[in-house]
Structures are given as structure tokens and as C-alpha cells.
Design a protein around this motif. Structure first.
Motif, PDB file in Angstrom:
ATOM      1  N   THR A 166      39.619  43.980  34.847  1.00 33.17           N
ATOM      2  CA  THR A 166      39.069  42.810  35.524  1.00 33.17           C
ATOM      3  C   THR A 166      39.697  42.694  36.910  1.00 33.17           C
ATOM      4  OG1 THR A 166      40.766  41.311  34.629  1.00 33.17           O
ATOM      5  CG2 THR A 166      38.734  41.546  33.361  1.00 33.17           C
ATOM      6  N   SER A 193      40.523  39.414  39.177  1.00 31.25           N
ATOM      7  CA  SER A 193      40.480  37.954  39.173  1.00 31.25           C
ATOM      8  C   SER A 193      40.038  37.381  40.515  1.00 31.25           C
ATOM      9  CB  SER A 193      41.860  37.395  38.798  1.00 31.25           C
ATOM     10  OG  SER A 193      42.243  37.822  37.517  1.00 31.25           O
ATOM     11  N   ASP A 194      40.484  37.984  41.591  1.00 34.65           N
ATOM     12  CA  ASP A 194      40.197  37.478  42.929  1.00 34.65           C
ATOM     13  C   ASP A 194      38.783  37.902  43.356  1.00 34.65           C
ATOM     14  OD1 ASP A 194      40.042  36.792  45.584  1.00 34.65           O
ATOM     15  OD2 ASP A 194      41.944  37.704  46.156  1.00 34.65           O
ATOM     16  N   ASP A 253      33.248  37.898  33.077  1.00 33.95           N
ATOM     17  CA  ASP A 253      33.783  36.842  32.205  1.00 33.95           C
ATOM     18  C   ASP A 253      33.420  37.115  30.747  1.00 33.95           C
ATOM     19  OD1 ASP A 253      34.801  35.594  34.428  1.00 33.95           O
ATOM     20  OD2 ASP A 253      33.148  34.145  34.605  1.00 33.95           O
ATOM     21  N   GLU A 282      44.559  43.848  34.876  1.00 34.33           N
ATOM     22  CA  GLU A 282      44.147  43.396  36.201  1.00 34.33           C
ATOM     23  C   GLU A 282      44.111  44.581  37.158  1.00 34.33           C
ATOM     24  OE1 GLU A 282      42.969  40.909  39.288  1.00 34.33           O
ATOM     25  OE2 GLU A 282      43.066  40.511  37.132  1.00 34.33           O
TER      26      GLU A 282
END
Length: 489
Positions: free
Chosen positions: A396, A398-399, A435, A450
Motif C-alpha cells: 500500500t 498511504s500518502d 482500501d 508500506e
């Protein structure tokens, strides 16, 4: 230096006059820059002058200097300093008859002058060679080791042809060869070993240092060709000394993953643009896995067999599959439930083919890395693969801004075959799919990584893979086998 105020350094069997240059060279050998080495050497000299010392035992001098190094540059620098022969302690060369003679920088420089180097060039080379030998950590060296180090120094300064001329003058190449279990000979490579050590989670500096020390240990065995078990044993001893038992176990696991008795299946999922393909390539390279499979390629193959009329979702992007259920006149804004539902329908069409590829790999005991957006945790049944080590990962970002920037990088990497604008136009749908994949991973207990800095990403992925393999072996101790070097000992 004022000779009238100089003091003596007491060695085991004699005394020598303290010399600032000797201390500076020792500190340089530990990796300190020249100006800093001079500063610390002068601080050491000042320390003993203020005490009006006439004689100082070598062990006490080394201890004081080590404390100065640690105070100024930290424990790692102090370890490097203490790991090499101390200043004022002469190096020795063990000849073929077993006799030990002092190493002479002057004699080495003289032999280099005879090969055509100027006095200045020969002296600089001899000084560099002595420093490298001291960095190796032993005060006793062999003639082959001295010849090898001289060849490396010549090559580093004057190029491959100069090294070849030196080796020819010596009558044999200064190369260390490793014999594999199948009899194939390969040259020892510090770089390859250092890369393997970095895959364990060690830093680049320590990894290269250990690879270099392992080479020195192997040369001291006195053979130009060694079995691979000797290399592995040396590496494990160094890891135990410098990093601890956990990294020894990781080294064993990494080797087992590269030559597994049961196939290793790594499944990398995640939304578009998070770096799945790059991670798959890096893991396959570091772990020595032979095959990489992309779910996009499987989808493309299915498109050639199934028409758009029969399966409209299959002929769209994963993040626009939701539009396949719309009427031509409809143009609604994307909503999460609708986007996820369309994505799920495309994933379900690929589930059977992907399961079949994994099954075939398990049957053939062939390890693979599979990557793609369609590898959503919980969709492909993995319970029937007891004969393999199956590891799932989900990436993933996140930003959102960082995620968007990756599409520009991918456009460059694919030579504009994947246009950035197409993905950014559907960025909201892509984030909805991310998501959903993250929620599925959390529900299924699959690690979520991440995807920020790429080096950190690769290290984190390998960490999860090694931990999973370690946990599996802990649960099934009966399946463990002896490593080659233990089996041969």
C-alpha cells in the motif's frame, strides 16, 4: 615531533619510539579521514606527554586510543579500529617452510620498483597494501595473501592490464576460487556475498566489511580453491561474532529459500502503481527464484479466449470494471461499493487460472513470485498447498501524493506504454481498491507493507518472508534437514 620529548611504546619483546604517523595510518585503516586521524593521534600523544610518560605498554595505548575513537566516532568505528592489528605491532609473513618473517614495506616497494613503478608510486602502493592487510584483522599473513592484496591494489590504481602484468610476473593469478557441490568453480565475489548479507537485514557497510573479512579468512586457509562449505562456515562464524545467532539462522533460511526442498510461492498484491512489479523482480533476484508471473499477463491471455460480449469486465482495467454493468447512457460518479463490486467480478474470473498456475508450480516443485492487483487475500484458496511455502504480501501507499507520483515513474519505465494521465483520471477508484485490498489483508492476517523507500520496501518484504519461513520450520521441525556444510562435517 620533538624527539627529545618522545616516549617508548613497550611491546611484548622490545620497545619502539612513539611515532605519530604510525598512529595516523592505523586510524586511517579503521576508516577515519586523514585530518581526523591526525587530530586523534595528536590527542593521544598529548595525553601521554601531559602524564610525563617515558614508557607506555602497547595494550594500554591501544585501549586509550580506542576510547578516543569511540568518543569521537561511536562504537562501530572503535570496533573497526580494535579489529585490526594494533599500531607498532609488526605484520609477519609466514613463508612456505612455516617460518615467520617481519613484513617489510621497504622490501615490497623495492619489488614493485623492479616491475617499473617509480619510487613514489611503489611507496604509495606498499603503504596502501599494508593498510589493507591490517584492516583484515590479523598480524600474520601468507605469501599468496600478500600477492593477492598487491594485485588488487595495483588493479585499483592502474587498471586491469596493470594487474594482469603483475599477476603474470608472479607466475599465477591472485584469485580465490570456490568449488560448488556439483564441481563447478566460480571466483569468490565480495559483492555477491555482501548483497546476500544485506538481504538478511544488515547494513551495507557491515555487509561489505564482513564479505571482505570472510575473504581474508579464506585466504589464510592456504588454498586457492575451496569448497563452498568453507565459505559458508566462515560467513556463519563472522555473523555469530558480529550480529548474533538470529542472523546466523536467517543466513541458513535465506540459503534454504534459494535452494528449497519445497517450492516457495510468493504472492504480491496491491493496487496499481504501488511497486508490485519492481518488488517482485528484486525478490526474485535476491532469493534466486526462477520465475515471475504477472496476473496482468494471465488476464490478457483470457481476453484472447473470452469475448467482450461474454465478459465485459475482463476487457477493462481493474479500476474501471464497475462501468461494465452500466448502460451506455449512464455516466455516474464512482462510488466505493460499485467500484469494489466490479473489481471483485474481474478478480473472480482470474481466481481459477491463478490457482491452477500455483498448483502446477507446487506439483513441479518450482518456486515462483506472482504479482498483480488480482491477488486479493481470501479469494484464491491456498489451504491445499501443504507441499509448498506460500507467503502473501499486500503493498500500500498511504500518502496519496506519493502514490500519484509513482505513475509518472512507471510511465518512464514502460516507455510511455502506461500513460500517467489514464491512471490519474481514475485515481479515486484506485484508492478505493487499495482500501479494499488492505481490508481483506487485515481480515485474512496477511502482512501489509508500506511501499515508500524502495530499499526499505525490499528489506521489509524479505523480513516477512524470512519470518514466515522461520515460523513454518519451527512448527514442523521434522522437515528440517542438515545444511551442506553440517552434512559434510
Amino acid at each position: 615531533m620533538r624527539v627529545k620529548n618522545s616516549f617508548k611504546v613497550v611491546r611484548a619483546d622490545d620497545k619502539v619510539t612513539f611515532n605519530l604517523g604510525t598512529v595516523v595510518e592505523s586510524l586511517q585503516g579503521a576508516g577515519l579521514l586523514t585530518d581526523e586521524a591526525i587530530r586523534l593521534a595528536r590527542a593521544l600523544e598529548k595525553h601521554y606527554r601531559q602524564k610525563n610518560a617515558k614508557e607506555v605498554k602497547l595494550a594500554a595505548l591501544v585501549n586509550t586510543l580506542g576510547e578516543l575513537v569511540e568518543e569521537a566516532h561511536g562504537p562501530d568505528a572503535a570496533v573497526r579500529f580494535r579489529g585490526q592489528p594494533p599500531p607498532f605491532a609488526p605484520l609477519k609473513v609466514r613463508d612456505e617452510g612455516g617460518a615467520e618473517v617481519p613484513f617489510s614495506r621497504r622490501n615490497l616497494a623495492g619489488s614493485l620498483e623492479k616491475q617499473g613503478y617509480s619510487f613514489k608510486e611503489a611507496s604509495a602502493l606498499a603503504r596502501q597494501i599494508e593498510q589493507e592487510l591490517r584492516r583484515g584483522g590479523s598480524d600474520l599473513i601468507t605469501p599468496p595473501e600478500l600477492a593477492r592484496q598487491t594485485a588488487l591494489a595495483v588493479g585499483a590504481r592502474y587498471g586491469h592490464e596493470a594487474r594482469a602484468r603483475f599477476e603474470a610476473a608472479q607466475g599465477q593469478p591472485s584469485e580465490l576460487w570456490v568449488r560448488q557441490r556439483d564441481g563447478v568453480r566460480v571466483p569468490y565475489s565480495r559483492g555477491i556475498l555482501a548483497q546476500s548479507l544485506m538481504a538478511l537485514g544488515l547494513g551495507p557497510e557491515l555487509s561489505h566489511q564482513l564479505a571482505k573479512r570472510a575473504e581474508v579468512m579464506l585466504w589464510r586457509l592456504g588454498e586457492r580453491e575451496l569448497p563452498v562449505s568453507a565459505v559458508r562456515a566462515s560467513v556463519k562464524r563472522l555473523l555469530l561474532q558480529e550480529a548474533g545467532e538470529e542472523f546466523v539462522r536467517r543466513y541458513e533460511l535465506l540459503r534454504a529459500l534459494r535452494r528449497p526442498e519445497r517450492p516457495l510461492i510468493i504472492l504480491i498484491g496491491g493496487a496499481p502503481g504501488v511497486g508490485k512489479s519492481n518488488l517482485a523482480s528484486a525478490l526474485a533476484y535476491r532469493l534466486g527464484l526462477p520465475r515471475i508471473v504477472s496476473t496482468d499477463a494471465i488476464r490478457q491471455a483470457l481476453r484472447s479466449l473470452i469475448s467482450p460480449e461474454l465478459s465485459p469486465e475482463l476487457h477493462t482495467s481493474s479500476f474501471t470494471a464497475w462501468r461494465a454493468e452500466l448502460l451506455p447512457s449512464e455516466n455516474p460518479k464512482p462510488k466505493r461499493k460499485r467500484v469494489v463490486r466490479g473489481f471483485q467480478r474481474q478478480v473472480q474470473q482470474l481466481t481459477a487460472p491463478l490457482h491452477a498456475i500455483i498448483s502446477r508450480s507446487v506439483e513441479e516443485a518450482s518456486s515462483i513470485v506472482m504479482e498483480g492487483i488480482h491477488l486479493v487475500p481470501g479469494f484464491i484458496p491456498l489451504d491445499g498447498f501443504e507441499g509448498a511455502t506460500v507467503i502473501e504480501l499486500v503493498l500500500t501507499v498511504s500518502d496519496p501524493e506519493l502514490h500519484q507520483s509513482y505513475f509518472g515513474v512507471r510511465e518512464v519505465q514502460t516507455h510511455s506504454r502506461r500513460h500517467r494521465e489514464h491512471y490519474l483520471a481514475h485515481f479515486d477508484e484506485i484508492r478505493m481498491i487499495q482500501d479494499f485490498c488492505a481490508a481483506q489483508a487485515k481480515a485474512e492476517g496477511v502482512p501489509i507493507i508500506e511501499a515508500g523507500n524502495f530499499d526499505t520496501l525490499v528489506e521489509g518484504a524479505i523480513e516477512h518472508i524470512l519470518n514466515a519461513a522461520l515460523a513454518e520450520r519451527t512448527e514442523s521441525p521434522s522437515e528440517e534437514t542438515l545444511t551442506p556444510e553440517l552434512a559434510e562435517s
